[in-house]
Design a protein around this motif. Structure first.
Motif, PDB file in Angstrom:
ATOM      1  N   UNK A 220      -3.569 -13.314  -2.675  1.00 42.69           N
ATOM      2  CA  UNK A 220      -2.604 -12.301  -2.210  1.00 42.69           C
ATOM      3  C   UNK A 220      -1.840 -12.794  -0.986  1.00 42.69           C
ATOM      4  N   UNK A 221      -0.539 -12.474  -0.944  1.00 41.42           N
ATOM      5  CA  UNK A 221       0.301 -13.005   0.132  1.00 41.42           C
ATOM      6  C   UNK A 221       1.122 -11.946   0.845  1.00 41.42           C
ATOM      7  N   UNK A 222       1.592 -10.923   0.141  1.00 46.07           N
ATOM      8  CA  UNK A 222       2.447  -9.915   0.769  1.00 46.07           C
ATOM      9  C   UNK A 222       2.168  -8.561   0.143  1.00 46.07           C
ATOM     10  N   UNK A 223       2.440  -7.512   0.905  1.00 50.90           N
ATOM     11  CA  UNK A 223       2.187  -6.149   0.453  1.00 50.90           C
ATOM     12  C   UNK A 223       3.344  -5.274   0.927  1.00 50.90           C
ATOM     13  N   UNK A 224       3.825  -4.392   0.054  1.00 54.81           N
ATOM     14  CA  UNK A 224       4.928  -3.513   0.411  1.00 54.81           C
ATOM     15  C   UNK A 224       4.764  -2.204  -0.343  1.00 54.81           C
ATOM     16  N   UNK A 225       5.142  -1.110   0.278  1.00 56.87           N
ATOM     17  CA  UNK A 225       4.952   0.220  -0.301  1.00 56.87           C
ATOM     18  C   UNK A 225       5.870   0.464  -1.489  1.00 56.87           C
ATOM     19  N   UNK A 226       5.326   1.061  -2.544  1.00 55.60           N
ATOM     20  CA  UNK A 226       6.140   1.528  -3.664  1.00 55.60           C
ATOM     21  C   UNK A 226       6.804   2.830  -3.224  1.00 55.60           C
ATOM     22  N   UNK A 227       8.130   2.922  -3.240  1.00 53.30           N
ATOM     23  CA  UNK A 227       8.811   4.099  -2.692  1.00 53.30           C
ATOM     24  C   UNK A 227       8.350   5.397  -3.321  1.00 53.30           C
ATOM     25  N   UNK A 228       8.180   6.407  -2.472  1.00 51.56           N
ATOM     26  CA  UNK A 228       7.851   7.745  -2.933  1.00 51.56           C
ATOM     27  C   UNK A 228       6.428   7.926  -3.415  1.00 51.56           C
ATOM     28  N   UNK A 229       5.561   6.943  -3.181  1.00 50.49           N
ATOM     29  CA  UNK A 229       4.177   7.019  -3.645  1.00 50.49           C
ATOM     30  C   UNK A 229       3.248   6.497  -2.556  1.00 50.49           C
ATOM     31  N   UNK A 230       1.945   6.530  -2.848  1.00 51.44           N
ATOM     32  CA  UNK A 230       0.986   5.864  -1.968  1.00 51.44           C
ATOM     33  C   UNK A 230       0.512   4.556  -2.595  1.00 51.44           C
ATOM     34  N   UNK A 231       1.298   4.039  -3.548  1.00 55.21           N
ATOM     35  CA  UNK A 231       0.960   2.784  -4.211  1.00 55.21           C
ATOM     36  C   UNK A 231       1.533   1.592  -3.445  1.00 55.21           C
ATOM     37  N   UNK A 232       1.098   0.406  -3.871  1.00 57.77           N
ATOM     38  CA  UNK A 232       1.537  -0.837  -3.242  1.00 57.77           C
ATOM     39  C   UNK A 232       1.981  -1.852  -4.288  1.00 57.77           C
TER      40      UNK A 232
END
Length: 360
Positions: A220-232
């Motif tokens: 794993x290298x980067x993480x960013x929020x999925x808009x409008x959710x609590x997902x990644x």
């Protein structure tokens, strides 16, 4: 009052209002910023491949060996993501980004650039003698002649980026790619300098550190929020795959690290070339940098790409820029956050494959 007179008054009132009322600002739009080859490029994304691209931050003067030519517009060597300061800390509208200008221009270069001898802070050629750290920039992209760095071993040598912003619950996620882990740091966090009142500025009560699961992603290298959710969205830079043929994967996970779906993978080969930095646009488009690792794990010709969504379904990737040298951080900013007429900046050309050790 005659009709003609009435119309004249309306025209006069409209003209007066146009003069007195504040003008509406131009419509804001997404700008994708990517650091590569020590430059920071600005893509004016339009939903299509290879959108207009401009040089937002240039690293060197046109003639680094002379002070008689024109100065650089910015003149800083930058890497990684940029991060805006929160308001109320004396840096409103300003941002930081990883900056290694002194080393690149004066220590590692032989001979050093001519501007390395400049000591006048008011000069456009001034570099300073800061070790690797984070440069402070204003909303035009100009360096504020301020630098943030630390002497902790290893930390002042290769900073690649900065946290683009904490998620709503305040947890902090940090990838340790070499160990194949995504760490999750949870409160308590320091709330004031009193919580770190020791010579090394270490917290007296450390936050809770746990592994955030990333099934199916070994690096794993980067993480960013999925808009409008609590997902990644989380990417894996190396595995699965075989170096030299592309590889890596970008998956979606829920708030607990449970796999949801794959967004893009290296099928067929060449579809994904070792993703690193990621960010999401205002319309939900996912933007990411690709290193394109060679078989010996050196970097080839990298790319910046995007995946758009139609009714929530990811579409085939599209390339924004190619033949890039170690593209790492990707940051999507609202154009209104910056005071730049991007179309007045120099156009960023597409480099030749010979400049980046391979095709891509």
């Amino acid at each position: 009052m005659s009709t003609a007179h009435h119309r004249a008054l309306l025209v006069f009132a409209a003209a007066l209002a146009a003069l007195l009322l504040p003008r509406a600002s131009a419509r804001a739009f997404d700008v994708v910023l990517n650091a590569q080859g020590e430059f920071m490029d600005a893509y004016l994304v339009n939903g299509k491949a290879f959108p207009p691209k401009y040089v937002f931050i240039d690293p060197d003067p046109p003639n680094p060996d002379s002070l008689s030519g024109p100065p650089p517009r910015v003149g800083r060597h930058v890497n990684g993501q940029l991060c805006f300061f929160p308001s109320g800390f004396g840096h409103d509208g300003q941002f930081v980004v990883s900056d290694d200008t002194y080393r690149e221009s004066c220590l590692d270069r032989n001979p050093p650039e001519a501007r390395c001898s400049v000591t006048d802070r008011g000069s456009r050629f001034y570099i300073g003698k800061d070790p690797d750290g984070w440069g402070v920039f204003d909303r035009t992209g100009q360096w504020k002649k301020q630098h943030i760095h630390t002497a902790w071993p290893g930390f002042d040598t290769t900073p690649l980026g900065t946290d683009p912003g904490q998620p709503p619950q305040g947890n902090i996620y940090v990838a340790e790619t070499g160990m194949g882990k995504m760490w999750k740091y949870s409160p308590p966090f320091p709330s004031s300098a009193a919580d770190c009142s020791n010579p090394d500025h270490l917290v007296t009560t450390p936050p809770t550190k746990t592994v955030f699961p990333t099934p199916g992603e070994l690096t794993p290298a980067a993480i960013v929020r999925v808009p409008g959710t609590d997902h990644w969205y989380i990417d894996s830079v190396l595995l699965p795959g075989t170096p030299g043929t592309g590889g890596g994967i970008i998956n979606e996970y829920d708030a607990n690290g449970v796999f949801v779906r794959t967004i893009v993978q290296n099928v067929p080969p060449g579809t994904l070339l070792n993703p690193l930095g990621m960010d999401v646009g205002s319309d939900g488009t996912l933007y990411y940098a690709e290193l394109n690792l060679n078989s010996d794990l050196s970097t080839g010709c990298g790319r910046v790409s995007m995946v758009r969504f139609v009714s929530g379904v990811p579409q085939p990737p599209q390339v924004l820029g190619q033949n890039l040298s170690f593209p790492d951080g990707v940051t999507v900013v609202d154009s209104s956050q910056l005071r730049v007429n991007f179309t007045k900046l120099p156009r960023a050309s597409e480099p030749a494959p010979s400049t980046c050790s391979g095709g891509g």
